[in-house]
Design a protein around this motif. Structure first.
Motif, short mmCIF file in Angstrom:
data_model
loop_
_atom_site.label_atom_id
_atom_site.label_comp_id
_atom_site.label_asym_id
_atom_site.label_seq_id
_atom_site.Cartn_x
_atom_site.Cartn_y
_atom_site.Cartn_z
N CYS A 17 53.00 83.37 74.47
CA CYS A 17 53.57 83.21 73.14
C CYS A 17 55.03 82.78 73.28
O CYS A 17 55.77 83.35 74.09
N MET A 18 55.41 81.76 72.53
CA MET A 18 56.82 81.38 72.48
C MET A 18 57.37 82.02 71.21
O MET A 18 56.98 81.65 70.10
N ASP A 19 58.22 82.99 71.40
CA ASP A 19 58.78 83.72 70.26
C ASP A 19 60.11 83.06 69.88
O ASP A 19 61.12 83.24 70.55
N ALA A 20 60.05 82.30 68.80
CA ALA A 20 61.26 81.61 68.33
C ALA A 20 61.77 82.28 67.06
O ALA A 20 62.34 81.62 66.19
N SER A 21 61.52 83.58 66.93
CA SER A 21 61.88 84.26 65.68
C SER A 21 63.39 84.49 65.54
O SER A 21 63.88 84.74 64.45
N LYS A 22 64.11 84.40 66.67
CA LYS A 22 65.57 84.59 66.56
C LYS A 22 66.24 83.32 66.05
O LYS A 22 65.96 82.23 66.54
N GLU A 23 67.10 83.50 65.07
CA GLU A 23 67.87 82.36 64.55
C GLU A 23 68.91 81.99 65.62
O GLU A 23 69.99 82.56 65.67
N ASP A 24 68.56 81.08 66.49
CA ASP A 24 69.46 80.76 67.60
C ASP A 24 70.13 79.39 67.42
O ASP A 24 70.77 78.88 68.34
N GLY A 25 69.93 78.80 66.26
CA GLY A 25 70.56 77.51 66.00
C GLY A 25 69.77 76.33 66.55
O GLY A 25 70.15 75.17 66.34
N SER A 26 68.67 76.60 67.27
CA SER A 26 67.90 75.48 67.80
C SER A 26 67.04 74.88 66.69
O SER A 26 66.65 75.55 65.74
N LEU A 27 66.75 73.61 66.84
CA LEU A 27 66.06 72.88 65.77
C LEU A 27 64.54 72.93 65.87
O LEU A 27 63.84 72.86 64.86
N GLY A 28 64.03 73.06 67.10
CA GLY A 28 62.58 73.00 67.29
C GLY A 28 61.83 74.00 66.42
O GLY A 28 60.76 73.71 65.88
N ARG A 29 62.40 75.17 66.26
CA ARG A 29 61.76 76.24 65.49
C ARG A 29 61.69 75.92 64.00
O ARG A 29 61.01 76.61 63.25
N LEU A 30 62.40 74.90 63.57
CA LEU A 30 62.44 74.59 62.14
C LEU A 30 61.55 73.41 61.76
O LEU A 30 61.54 72.97 60.61
N VAL A 31 60.80 72.91 62.72
CA VAL A 31 59.97 71.74 62.43
C VAL A 31 58.73 72.18 61.63
O VAL A 31 58.04 73.13 61.99
N ASN A 32 58.49 71.49 60.55
CA ASN A 32 57.39 71.86 59.64
C ASN A 32 56.08 71.20 60.01
O ASN A 32 56.03 70.25 60.80
N ASP A 33 55.04 71.72 59.40
CA ASP A 33 53.67 71.25 59.65
C ASP A 33 53.34 70.00 58.83
O ASP A 33 53.69 69.90 57.67
N GLU A 34 52.67 69.08 59.46
CA GLU A 34 52.10 67.92 58.75
C GLU A 34 50.86 67.52 59.53
O GLU A 34 50.96 67.04 60.66
N HIS A 35 49.69 67.77 58.96
CA HIS A 35 48.48 67.54 59.75
C HIS A 35 47.89 66.16 59.55
O HIS A 35 47.10 65.70 60.37
N LYS A 36 48.27 65.49 58.45
CA LYS A 36 47.64 64.18 58.19
C LYS A 36 48.38 63.03 58.89
O LYS A 36 47.76 62.16 59.46
N ASN A 37 49.67 63.07 58.81
CA ASN A 37 50.43 61.97 59.40
C ASN A 37 51.70 62.51 60.09
O ASN A 37 52.82 62.22 59.66
N PRO A 38 51.50 63.34 61.13
CA PRO A 38 52.68 63.92 61.78
C PRO A 38 53.49 62.86 62.52
O PRO A 38 52.94 61.85 62.94
N THR A 39 54.78 63.11 62.64
CA THR A 39 55.59 62.16 63.41
C THR A 39 55.59 62.53 64.90
O THR A 39 55.93 61.70 65.73
N CYS A 40 55.24 63.77 65.20
CA CYS A 40 55.30 64.22 66.60
C CYS A 40 54.07 65.01 66.99
O CYS A 40 53.28 65.42 66.13
N LYS A 41 53.98 65.23 68.26
CA LYS A 41 52.90 66.05 68.81
C LYS A 41 53.50 67.01 69.83
O LYS A 41 54.39 66.64 70.58
N MET A 42 52.97 68.23 69.83
CA MET A 42 53.47 69.25 70.76
C MET A 42 52.74 69.14 72.10
O MET A 42 51.51 69.04 72.13
N ARG A 43 53.49 69.20 73.17
CA ARG A 43 52.90 69.18 74.51
C ARG A 43 53.59 70.23 75.38
O ARG A 43 54.74 70.56 75.15
N ILE A 44 52.86 70.70 76.36
CA ILE A 44 53.45 71.67 77.29
C ILE A 44 54.02 70.93 78.49
O ILE A 44 53.32 70.14 79.11
#
Ligand SMILES: C[S@@+](CC[C@H](N)C(=O)[O-])C[C@H]1O[C@@H](n2cnc3c(N)ncnc32)[C@H](O)[C@@H]1O
Length: 298
Positions: A93-120
């Motif tokens: 689990c990646m716990d990004a619950s802390k408000e650390d100022g990083s932007l990745g944790r703020l990216v919203n969901d879009e399932h029909k036409n996303p601009t990005c894809k998550m990869r490990i």
């Protein structure tokens, strides 16, 4: 446009991701914005990104299956920042619950036409969750990716929005993208759903099994592993930047083994591509050198 593209691609997207992972910094060209009460904040580009570019890391505290606290320990809002995923056959689990100022944790969901894809991406034997552009992104566009196939409330309720932190539903239907249903970070590529996809178990010198699905166009290649584990290779290249050429605008499927690779191409071309770990950004979980000899035939 192409020249700019080439310049930006002097560093490969994977190298770019590794650099930002190591520095723990977000890229320039991105900014947080408040969208509305319903959606909350989001991340927007202030510069153009090209399809295939590394965009953002979903940074947080990596928690292993063994030390994972029960979901109840987290508040509803905190839960929305937990990203469950499988890596090396284990649950993480990646716990990004802390408000650390990083932007990745703020990216919203879009399932029909996303601009990005998550990869490990694996760096120093640790998994990192990274977003890569699956389409060209213009300045001002929102950075999004699909949280997965769950029935996220906002997908059904677009016409009757609720506040971002409020929910009247039971915990199982909370907007917890990760806890209830891990997002498929290793799902198939962003190419159209009719793209040919072939799977094959392959053997690696470290004795693990790897499934790779490679889908690429002349401009870029995504390699993903649908088995939730071991390896994600991302090869991104253009016909001009690399020594691979595809004379048609088609999709090509590669089936890789550590020892050999067969590429089937729907067009009448023969291509030989020889990569080593040193020369390319391909890495293997067993830390060995891989020489891929790719012989494209139709
Ligand atoms: C990881 S947070 C994303 C950042 C969040 N928007 C914020 O302001 O903190 C996930 C939460 O954002 C909201 N969210 C994400 N995608 C959404 C969408 N497409 N429509 C509405 N709300 C969304 C949901 O409340 C979800 O639980």
């Amino acid at each position: 446009m192409l020249a700019a593209h080439r310049n930006r691609r002097r560093t490969s997207p994977l190298q770019d991701a590794e650099h930002h992972i190591s520095c723990k910094t977000d890229k320039t060209g991105l900014q947080e914005k408040f969208i509305n009460k319903y959606k909350g904040r989001g991340v927007f580009s202030s510069e153009a990104f090209f399809r295939g570019d590394f965009v953002l890391e979903y940074r947080g505290e990596l928690i292993s299956q063994e030390s994972l606290a029960p979901a109840e320990v987290y508040s509803e809002v905190q839960n929305t920042f937990l990203f469950d995923f499988q890596w090396h056959g284990k649950h993480w689990c990646m716990d990004a619950s802390k408000e650390d100022g990083s932007l990745g944790r703020l990216v919203n969901d879009e399932h029909k036409n996303p601009t990005c894809k998550m990869r490990i991406i694996t760096v120093n034997q640790q998994p990192h969750l990274c977003l890569f552009a699956v389409q060209d992104i213009k300045p001002g566009e929102e950075i999004t990716y699909s949280y997965g196939d769950s029935d996220w409330p906002w997908r059904a309720k677009r016409s009757s929005p609720a506040p971002v932190t409020a929910t009247s539903s039971s915990s199982s239907s909370l907007p917890v993208r990760k806890r209830s249903s891990p997002a498929p970070v290793t799902a198939t590529s962003s190419s159209s759903s009719s793209s040919p996809v072939r799977k094959k178990f392959i053997t690696c010198p470290c004795d693990c099994y790897i499934i790779l699905i490679l889908i690429f166009t002349c401009e870029e290649t995504f390699i993903t592993c649908p088995c939730d584990c071991y390896i994600i290779l991302i090869l991104i290249f253009t016909c001009e930047e690399t020594f691979i050429t595809c004379p048609c605008d088609c999709y090509i499927i590669l089936i890789l083994t550590c020892e050999e690779t067969f590429i089937t191409c729907p067009c009448d071309c023969y291509i030989i591509l020889i990569l080593t770990c040193e020369e390319t950004f391909i890495t293997c979980p067993c830390d060995c050198y891989i020489i891929l000899v790719l012989i494209l035939t139709c």
